[in-house]
Structures are given as C-alpha cells and as structure tokens.
Design a protein around this motif. Structure first.
Motif, PDB file in Angstrom:
ATOM      1  N   MET A   1       0.852  -1.177   0.000  1.00 17.86           N
ATOM      2  CA  MET A   1       0.000   0.000   0.000  1.00 17.86           C
ATOM      3  C   MET A   1       0.897   1.239   0.000  1.00 17.86           C
ATOM      4  O   MET A   1       1.964   1.253   0.584  1.00 17.86           O
ATOM      5  N   GLU A   2       0.429   2.248  -0.642  1.00 17.59           N
ATOM      6  CA  GLU A   2       1.162   3.503  -0.769  1.00 17.59           C
ATOM      7  C   GLU A   2       0.945   4.377   0.472  1.00 17.59           C
ATOM      8  O   GLU A   2      -0.146   4.422   1.013  1.00 17.59           O
ATOM      9  N   THR A   3       1.997   5.098   0.868  1.00 16.67           N
ATOM     10  CA  THR A   3       1.858   6.004   2.012  1.00 16.67           C
ATOM     11  C   THR A   3       1.158   7.291   1.565  1.00 16.67           C
ATOM     12  O   THR A   3       1.228   7.668   0.385  1.00 16.67           O
ATOM     13  N   VAL A  57      -8.255   6.557  -2.050  1.00 20.81           N
ATOM     14  CA  VAL A  57      -9.335   5.569  -2.161  1.00 20.81           C
ATOM     15  C   VAL A  57      -8.803   4.319  -2.860  1.00 20.81           C
ATOM     16  O   VAL A  57      -8.992   3.199  -2.388  1.00 20.81           O
ATOM     17  N   TRP A  58      -8.119   4.483  -3.982  1.00 20.69           N
ATOM     18  CA  TRP A  58      -7.592   3.337  -4.724  1.00 20.69           C
ATOM     19  C   TRP A  58      -6.521   2.589  -3.938  1.00 20.69           C
ATOM     20  O   TRP A  58      -6.340   1.378  -4.137  1.00 20.69           O
ATOM     21  N   ALA A  59      -5.807   3.256  -3.047  1.00 14.63           N
ATOM     22  CA  ALA A  59      -4.803   2.583  -2.233  1.00 14.63           C
ATOM     23  C   ALA A  59      -5.449   1.548  -1.308  1.00 14.63           C
ATOM     24  O   ALA A  59      -4.808   0.588  -0.890  1.00 14.63           O
ATOM     25  N   ARG A  60      -6.724   1.715  -1.012  1.00 12.29           N
ATOM     26  CA  ARG A  60      -7.448   0.797  -0.134  1.00 12.29           C
ATOM     27  C   ARG A  60      -8.158  -0.327  -0.889  1.00 12.29           C
ATOM     28  O   ARG A  60      -8.668  -1.250  -0.278  1.00 12.29           O
ATOM     29  N   VAL A  61      -8.191  -0.238  -2.212  1.00  8.82           N
ATOM     30  CA  VAL A  61      -8.881  -1.248  -3.021  1.00  8.82           C
ATOM     31  C   VAL A  61      -7.896  -2.360  -3.354  1.00  8.82           C
ATOM     32  O   VAL A  61      -6.826  -2.114  -3.917  1.00  8.82           O
ATOM     33  N   SER A  62      -8.259  -3.588  -3.026  1.00  9.25           N
ATOM     34  CA  SER A  62      -7.361  -4.713  -3.274  1.00  9.25           C
ATOM     35  C   SER A  62      -7.583  -5.346  -4.640  1.00  9.25           C
ATOM     36  O   SER A  62      -6.759  -6.135  -5.089  1.00  9.25           O
TER      37      SER A  62
END
Length: 68
Positions: A1-3, A57-62
């Motif tokens: 995941m990105e910071t 938002v996209w950082a949380r989508v797997s």
C-alpha cells in the motif's frame, strides 16, 4: 500500500505538469497570461484535491493486485 506522503508527492508533481499545460491552453484561449494563469491555478487546486482523494481511495482497493 502507498503512504499518504507518496500519494501527495505524486499528486503535486502531476499537478505541476498540469499547471504548465493548462496555463498554455489558457493563454492560447484568452490571449492573456494573467487570465490563463488564473484558470490554471484554479484548475490545479481542484485537480490536486481530487487526485489525492482518488489515490487514497484506490490505495485501499485490493482488486487487481497480485500478492507474491
């Protein structure tokens, strides 16, 4: 995941590119450097805010990620 910091840096760099291109379009469309700059600044402020939210938002989508 990105910071969050990485997302913000990416967004700022992308928006600097967008600011320059929008300023050129604004100058071409209006013939005024001041008006083109204002258009570009407003567009950049809106775009930066939207892009940071979008990236977070996209950082949380797997979906679509491959775990290896």
């Amino acid at each position: 995941m990105e910071t969050p910091k990485r997302s913000i840096v990416k967004a700022v760099i992308w928006n600097v590119i967008g600011l320059m291109s929008m300023a050129m379009v604004g100058l071409w469309a209006t013939g005024s450097l001041a008006m083109g700059g204002k258009m570009a600044a407003i567009n950049t402020a809106i775009g930066l805010s939207c892009y940071v939210i979008y990236e977070r938002v996209w950082a949380r989508v797997s979906w679509g990620r491959v775990r290896g």
